[in-house]
Scaffold this motif. Sequence first.
Motif, PDB file in Angstrom:
ATOM      1  N   ALA A 121      36.693 -60.799  58.478  1.00  0.00           N
ATOM      2  CA  ALA A 121      36.251 -59.754  57.552  1.00  0.00           C
ATOM      3  C   ALA A 121      37.449 -59.023  56.953  1.00  0.00           C
ATOM      4  CB  ALA A 121      35.334 -58.775  58.269  1.00  0.00           C
ATOM      5  N   ALA A 122      38.460 -58.751  57.756  1.00  0.00           N
ATOM      6  CA  ALA A 122      39.666 -58.111  57.235  1.00  0.00           C
ATOM      7  C   ALA A 122      40.358 -59.015  56.234  1.00  0.00           C
ATOM      8  CB  ALA A 122      40.612 -57.762  58.385  1.00  0.00           C
ATOM      9  N   PRO A 145      36.786 -54.641  59.665  1.00  0.00           N
ATOM     10  CA  PRO A 145      37.369 -54.209  58.388  1.00  0.00           C
ATOM     11  C   PRO A 145      38.570 -53.302  58.573  1.00  0.00           C
ATOM     12  CG  PRO A 145      35.288 -53.075  58.803  1.00  0.00           C
ATOM     13  CD  PRO A 145      35.399 -54.177  59.817  1.00  0.00           C
ATOM     14  N   ASP A 146      38.635 -52.604  59.703  1.00  0.00           N
ATOM     15  CA  ASP A 146      39.762 -51.707  59.941  1.00  0.00           C
ATOM     16  C   ASP A 146      41.097 -52.432  59.940  1.00  0.00           C
ATOM     17  OD1 ASP A 146      38.395 -52.704  62.456  1.00  0.00           O
ATOM     18  OD2 ASP A 146      40.286 -51.999  63.325  1.00  0.00           O
ATOM     19  N   ARG A 151      45.029 -51.800  52.653  1.00  0.00           N
ATOM     20  CA  ARG A 151      44.434 -52.533  51.530  1.00  0.00           C
ATOM     21  C   ARG A 151      42.971 -52.139  51.310  1.00  0.00           C
ATOM     22  NH1 ARG A 151      47.189 -56.996  49.870  1.00  0.00           N
ATOM     23  NH2 ARG A 151      46.019 -56.598  47.948  1.00  0.00           N
ATOM     24  N   LEU A 152      42.366 -51.447  52.281  1.00  0.00           N
ATOM     25  CA  LEU A 152      40.968 -51.023  52.119  1.00  0.00           C
ATOM     26  C   LEU A 152      40.794 -50.171  50.874  1.00  0.00           C
ATOM     27  CD1 LEU A 152      40.027 -50.112  55.807  1.00  0.00           C
ATOM     28  CD2 LEU A 152      39.052 -51.975  54.446  1.00  0.00           C
ATOM     29  N   ARG A 175      32.774 -47.506  60.793  1.00  0.00           N
ATOM     30  CA  ARG A 175      32.509 -46.217  60.133  1.00  0.00           C
ATOM     31  C   ARG A 175      33.810 -45.579  59.637  1.00  0.00           C
ATOM     32  NH1 ARG A 175      27.808 -44.824  64.338  1.00  0.00           N
ATOM     33  NH2 ARG A 175      26.007 -45.142  62.967  1.00  0.00           N
ATOM     34  N   GLU A 176      34.863 -45.732  60.417  1.00  0.00           N
ATOM     35  CA  GLU A 176      36.160 -45.202  59.979  1.00  0.00           C
ATOM     36  C   GLU A 176      36.660 -45.966  58.746  1.00  0.00           C
ATOM     37  OE1 GLU A 176      38.782 -45.434  63.280  1.00  0.00           O
ATOM     38  OE2 GLU A 176      37.675 -43.988  64.508  1.00  0.00           O
ATOM     39  N   ALA A 177      36.487 -47.286  58.754  1.00  0.00           N
ATOM     40  CA  ALA A 177      36.943 -48.100  57.623  1.00  0.00           C
ATOM     41  C   ALA A 177      36.148 -47.803  56.365  1.00  0.00           C
ATOM     42  CB  ALA A 177      36.847 -49.583  57.980  1.00  0.00           C
ATOM     43  N   MET A 178      34.872 -47.485  56.522  1.00  0.00           N
ATOM     44  CA  MET A 178      34.022 -47.197  55.365  1.00  0.00           C
ATOM     45  C   MET A 178      34.595 -46.088  54.505  1.00  0.00           C
ATOM     46  SD  MET A 178      30.087 -47.225  56.682  1.00  0.00           S
ATOM     47  CE  MET A 178      29.512 -46.603  55.097  1.00  0.00           C
ATOM     48  N   ARG A 179      35.153 -45.093  55.148  1.00  0.00           N
ATOM     49  CA  ARG A 179      35.668 -43.928  54.419  1.00  0.00           C
ATOM     50  C   ARG A 179      36.909 -44.269  53.588  1.00  0.00           C
ATOM     51  NH1 ARG A 179      33.745 -41.364  59.294  1.00  0.00           N
ATOM     52  NH2 ARG A 179      35.747 -41.639  60.367  1.00  0.00           N
TER      53      ARG A 179
END
Length: 227
Positions: A121-122, A145-146, A151-152, A175-179
């Motif tokens: 996913a990353a 994703p984190d 690059r997020l 949830r942290e990556a979403m932000r």
Amino acid sequence: MSAPDITRQSLRIPVAGVVLDADVGLPESPRGAVLFAHGSGSGRRSPRNRYVADVLGRAGVVTVLADLLTAEEERIDMQTGTLRFDIGLLAERVTTLTDWVAQNESFAGLGIGLFGASTGAAAALIAAAGRPAVVQAVVSRGGRPDLAGPRLHEVRQPTLLIVGGRDALVLELTREAMRKLGGTVRLAVVPDATHLFEEPGALEQAARLARDWFLQHLRPVPRDGDD
């Protein structure tokens, strides 16, 4: 409506100095194309990803399941467990595979999506950040994703993050990556599912969520010479 007939091919694709094995499912009158980014010791034979690919295929979506490691690299990774966390290497190969899909005449005119699982996913998100004009949508299933790090912020594509309700650590990291994601993002929590979605009905729900996301966001791409 009956499911479309699907032509299946096994290919060897030159990618960034190596040759990777891939399985392609090409339905009649396709509505888009999705490249799978495997991770954490998985590959194109992953039964979970193949199940998701079958669901997408029945909906008229081309699926490309490619190993991100060569056979020799897989042997090394089985002993050391290091290559599966080499996000830079995985992202480079997903990006090059994305270019291959975009340039392949068999898929011409199709919108392209990326489906990543675990560390894949990353890699998918980094590839999406690097190919904003090519990748139209991203789905992560039980992903990390984190690990895409800074690059997020560069990801502008609609992104669906599917996480099991009992996968507590990954849910927190997601949830942290979403932000940090730069575009439209949705978190879909599958109740009672753990990391591998092995519980009855869990993988089926994840596959339906992925299918609906791609069908919503993948759009035809004008071909050269089209008005």
